[in-house]
Design a protein around this motif. Structure first.
Motif, short mmCIF file in Angstrom:
data_model
loop_
_atom_site.label_atom_id
_atom_site.label_comp_id
_atom_site.label_asym_id
_atom_site.label_seq_id
_atom_site.Cartn_x
_atom_site.Cartn_y
_atom_site.Cartn_z
N VAL A 172 42.40 45.16 32.43
CA VAL A 172 42.78 45.05 33.85
C VAL A 172 42.83 43.57 34.24
O VAL A 172 43.81 43.08 34.82
CB VAL A 172 41.77 45.79 34.76
CG1 VAL A 172 42.03 45.46 36.22
CG2 VAL A 172 41.84 47.28 34.51
N LEU A 173 41.76 42.86 33.90
CA LEU A 173 41.66 41.46 34.30
C LEU A 173 42.76 40.62 33.65
O LEU A 173 43.35 39.75 34.27
CB LEU A 173 40.28 40.91 33.95
CG LEU A 173 39.12 41.52 34.75
CD1 LEU A 173 37.78 41.07 34.20
CD2 LEU A 173 39.23 41.15 36.23
N VAL A 180 42.26 37.95 41.14
CA VAL A 180 41.11 38.09 40.23
C VAL A 180 39.79 37.95 40.99
O VAL A 180 38.88 38.77 40.83
CB VAL A 180 41.17 37.06 39.07
CG1 VAL A 180 39.91 37.15 38.22
CG2 VAL A 180 42.41 37.32 38.22
N LEU A 181 39.69 36.93 41.81
CA LEU A 181 38.42 36.71 42.52
C LEU A 181 38.04 37.89 43.43
O LEU A 181 36.91 38.37 43.37
CB LEU A 181 38.47 35.39 43.30
CG LEU A 181 37.16 34.95 43.94
CD1 LEU A 181 36.05 34.81 42.91
CD2 LEU A 181 37.34 33.63 44.70
N PRO A 182 38.98 38.38 44.26
CA PRO A 182 38.63 39.57 45.06
C PRO A 182 38.22 40.77 44.20
O PRO A 182 37.28 41.50 44.54
CB PRO A 182 39.92 39.88 45.83
CG PRO A 182 40.65 38.59 45.89
CD PRO A 182 40.30 37.83 44.65
N ILE A 239 33.09 30.02 39.22
CA ILE A 239 33.26 30.46 37.84
C ILE A 239 34.68 30.98 37.58
O ILE A 239 35.31 30.63 36.59
CB ILE A 239 32.21 31.53 37.48
CG1 ILE A 239 30.83 30.88 37.46
CG2 ILE A 239 32.52 32.17 36.14
CD1 ILE A 239 29.69 31.84 37.24
N VAL A 240 35.17 31.82 38.49
CA VAL A 240 36.48 32.43 38.26
C VAL A 240 37.61 31.39 38.22
O VAL A 240 38.39 31.37 37.26
CB VAL A 240 36.76 33.55 39.30
CG1 VAL A 240 38.22 33.98 39.26
CG2 VAL A 240 35.83 34.73 39.04
N PRO A 241 37.69 30.48 39.21
CA PRO A 241 38.74 29.46 39.12
C PRO A 241 38.62 28.60 37.86
O PRO A 241 39.63 28.25 37.24
CB PRO A 241 38.51 28.61 40.37
CG PRO A 241 37.83 29.52 41.31
CD PRO A 241 36.97 30.41 40.48
N ALA A 242 37.38 28.31 37.44
CA ALA A 242 37.22 27.51 36.23
C ALA A 242 37.77 28.26 35.02
O ALA A 242 38.46 27.68 34.17
CB ALA A 242 35.73 27.19 36.02
N THR A 272 43.14 42.56 47.80
CA THR A 272 42.86 41.39 48.62
C THR A 272 42.69 41.76 50.09
O THR A 272 41.80 41.25 50.77
CB THR A 272 43.99 40.35 48.44
OG1 THR A 272 44.01 39.95 47.06
CG2 THR A 272 43.74 39.13 49.30
N LYS A 273 43.52 42.69 50.56
CA LYS A 273 43.40 43.15 51.95
C LYS A 273 42.02 43.79 52.17
O LYS A 273 41.34 43.53 53.17
CB LYS A 273 44.52 44.17 52.22
CG LYS A 273 44.29 45.11 53.38
CD LYS A 273 44.64 44.47 54.70
CE LYS A 273 44.49 45.52 55.82
NZ LYS A 273 44.61 44.90 57.14
N VAL A 274 41.60 44.62 51.22
CA VAL A 274 40.30 45.27 51.34
C VAL A 274 39.17 44.24 51.35
O VAL A 274 38.29 44.25 52.21
CB VAL A 274 40.08 46.28 50.19
CG1 VAL A 274 38.63 46.77 50.17
CG2 VAL A 274 41.04 47.45 50.34
#
Length: 509
Positions: free
Chosen positions: A18-19, A30-32, A205-208, A105-107
């Motif tokens: 999924v990711l 990804v972050l949401p 962490i996620v953006p990195a 993202t909306k959620v």
DNA sequence: AGCGCCTAATC
DNA sequence: ATCGCAT
DNA sequence: ATGCGATGATTAGGCGCT
């Protein structure tokens, strides 16, 4: 798919895919996604919480999906999950038209809005945000919306598996070839878990991971520390921090800021720290203390950095030994003489470092109630029960227990009990007690102001052996009322079932 | 202002 | 916190 | 050994009603 799978390896695989897909298509999601899967809405130290519990869920379901609260409760008792209730209600509703699709993202953005509603009319506003989501939800969405709001996804996948999948996905998604490592997948997981334990902030962490993959130096300890402000860094650790600029901060194990709760500790730490010490992070435990009593024994490390002062700042006592008898004696003294809960046993031979949130054999807890002959064991009578939730749907999930007071010839409530039985035990006890159901608490001293009220009542029938870590004075239970306190009773700390000992044929009369 | 309900937190 | 289950 | 999700007693603090 994940909830239907029982193995963690396959669950990790599914989530990893999924990711990877999302990384490759709409990376901003990804972050949401990570936040929703982690049941969080912001880093722990920000103190942002949904403030939604079962009562709020019940209210909002009644408004969004009609029916009465009583009707919903009945359905809940059958289904054992408010998400399943929501799904059932939604699918029986006629849909005027297909609502606009909900996005992750909306959620997540709406969840952040909910968390930020504070003070006046906040409950009403939170409710309206949720209603907006529920009305737009279809198929399985109401199920997961409600579970997410309750911070319990119940798909058998939690933080550890999420971190593993993140590491693997970042490894696959990034084109840089892995360094010369034996098992890159395992290493990638290790790196992400380590990064999280050092700095538990998905926003970093996620953006990195997205921009530089897992081998990104930004994920390593020193680089992370270099990348963020000192105060941000300290907010993620635990529990007493002294920073160069003279400020003291106290954090809980889960990175909740507790500085304001211990102004005395803050001032004593400042006062008693030697001026040569410029900064530190101190892992420790705060206890209430009677300053008229005393007892101190030295232990290395810390001693060169602090002034000890009885009643204000003391070092824990310790022995160094391989001798079982000596350890036993020390435990007995700690438990019987000083009312300690037990000991922490540490290896001195290995490089026994402490890593937050990680279990290891380097440090072991030895509590009195882990041992056969110590701790409190009681014979108690189950007299009421609560319908189980989740994997306990269809059996009772917990019982209300009483002790027998032979002086007054009455049963007095003493605790609830929800652990210690195997699944088979639970079925057997539920079935057995179901033959003695009565309409109300007629044989028992029981405080009916305590919520929630039990679902079913029983005649006294069985005696259960229950082990506990100790007794507490209780505003909620009736055991020994008037003896320990004018209107408070006694309850148990960490009660669990150890054996079903007998039928109460005699006591019944 | 006081109280009750609720949520989130500790162990 | 404790505990049982699946891996 | 690990990860997960059932469940415990108790407390503090926010919110809303009276």
């Amino acid at each position: 798919m994940i909830s239907k799978e029982s193995g963690l390896i396959v669950k990790t695989d599914i989530l990893c895919n999924v990711l990877r897909t999302v990384m490759d298509t709409t990376a901003d999601d990804v972050l949401p996604i990570v936040y929703l899967l982690a049941n969080r809405i912001a880093p722990a130290h920000e103190g942002l919480e949904l403030g939604i519990g079962e009562a709020s869920v019940i209210n909002v379901l009644a408004e969004a999906y009609g029916r009465t609260k009583v009707g919903h409760r009945k359905l809940y008792n059958q289904l054992g999950d408010w998400g399943l209730v929501a799904k059932a209600c939604r699918s029986s509703q006629s849909m005027m038209s297909k609502p606009n699709a909900l996005t992750v993202t909306k959620v997540f953005n709406t969840f952040q809005l909910i968390a930020k509603e504070l003070r006046k009319d906040s409950q009403e506003k939170k409710k309206n945000h949720i209603k907006g989501l529920l009305v737009a939800a279809s198929d399985c969405e109401p199920l997961y919306l409600i579970r997410l709001l309750q911070a319990n996804l119940r798909i058998g996948l939690a933080k550890q598996t999420l971190l593993a999948a993140l590491g693997q996905a970042a490894l696959y998604a990034h084109s840089t070839p892995p360094p010369n490592i034996q098992s890159p997948l395992e290493e990638a997981v290790k790196i992400v878990k380590k990064a999280y334990s050092v700095f538990p902030v998905y926003d970093k962490i996620v953006p990195a991971l997205l921009s530089g993959g897992v081998w990104n130096p930004r994920l390593h300890r020193h680089a992370i520390f270099g990348d963020v402000s000192v105060s941000d860094m300290c907010r993620t650790m635990e529990p007493i921090h002294y920073i160069d600029n003279g400020s003291v901060e106290i954090y809980s194990r889960n990175a909740e800021r507790n500085t304001g709760k211990f102004p005395d500790v803050v001032s004593e730490v400042k006062r008693l720290k030697k001026s040569s010490v410029r900064s530190f992070v101190l892992d420790c435990e705060l206890v209430a203390y009677n300053r008229e009593e005393q007892k101190i024994l030295p232990f290395q490390n810390l001693y060169s950095s602090f002034e000890e002062e009885t009643g204000y700042f003391q070092f824990a006592t310790a022995i160094t030994s391989n001798d079982l008898d000596k350890i036993q004696e020390f435990l007995d003294t700690a438990v019987l003489l000083f009312n300690c809960e037990g000991l922490i046993i540490k290896t001195l031979t290995k490089d026994a470092t402490y890593e937050p949130a990680k279990r290891s054999l380097h440090w072991l807890k030895l509590k009195k109630d882990y041992m056969e002959n110590l701790g409190d064991s009681l014979d108690l009578v189950p007299f009421a029960a609560f319908h189980g939730k989740g994997k306990r749907t269809g059996v009772y999930g917990a019982f209300l227990l009483a002790c027998y007071d032979s002086t007054n010839g009455e049963y007095q409530s003493i605790c609830k009990l929800g652990t210690g039985f195997s699944e088979a035990d639970l079925e057997d006890r539920s079935a057995s007690l179901n033959s003695e159901v009565i309409s109300g608490p007629k044989y028992y001293q029981y405080d009916d102001s305590v919520k929630p009220a039990p679902d079913v009542w029983f005649k006294p029938k069985e005696v259960w052996e229950v082990k506990a870590a100790g007794l507490t004075i209780s505003p909620n239970h009736c055991a020994a009322v008037g003896i320990v306190d004018a209107d408070k009773g006694v309850s148990l700390r960490f009660p669990r079932l150890t054996a079903v000992t007998a039928l109460t044929a005699l006591l019944c009369r």
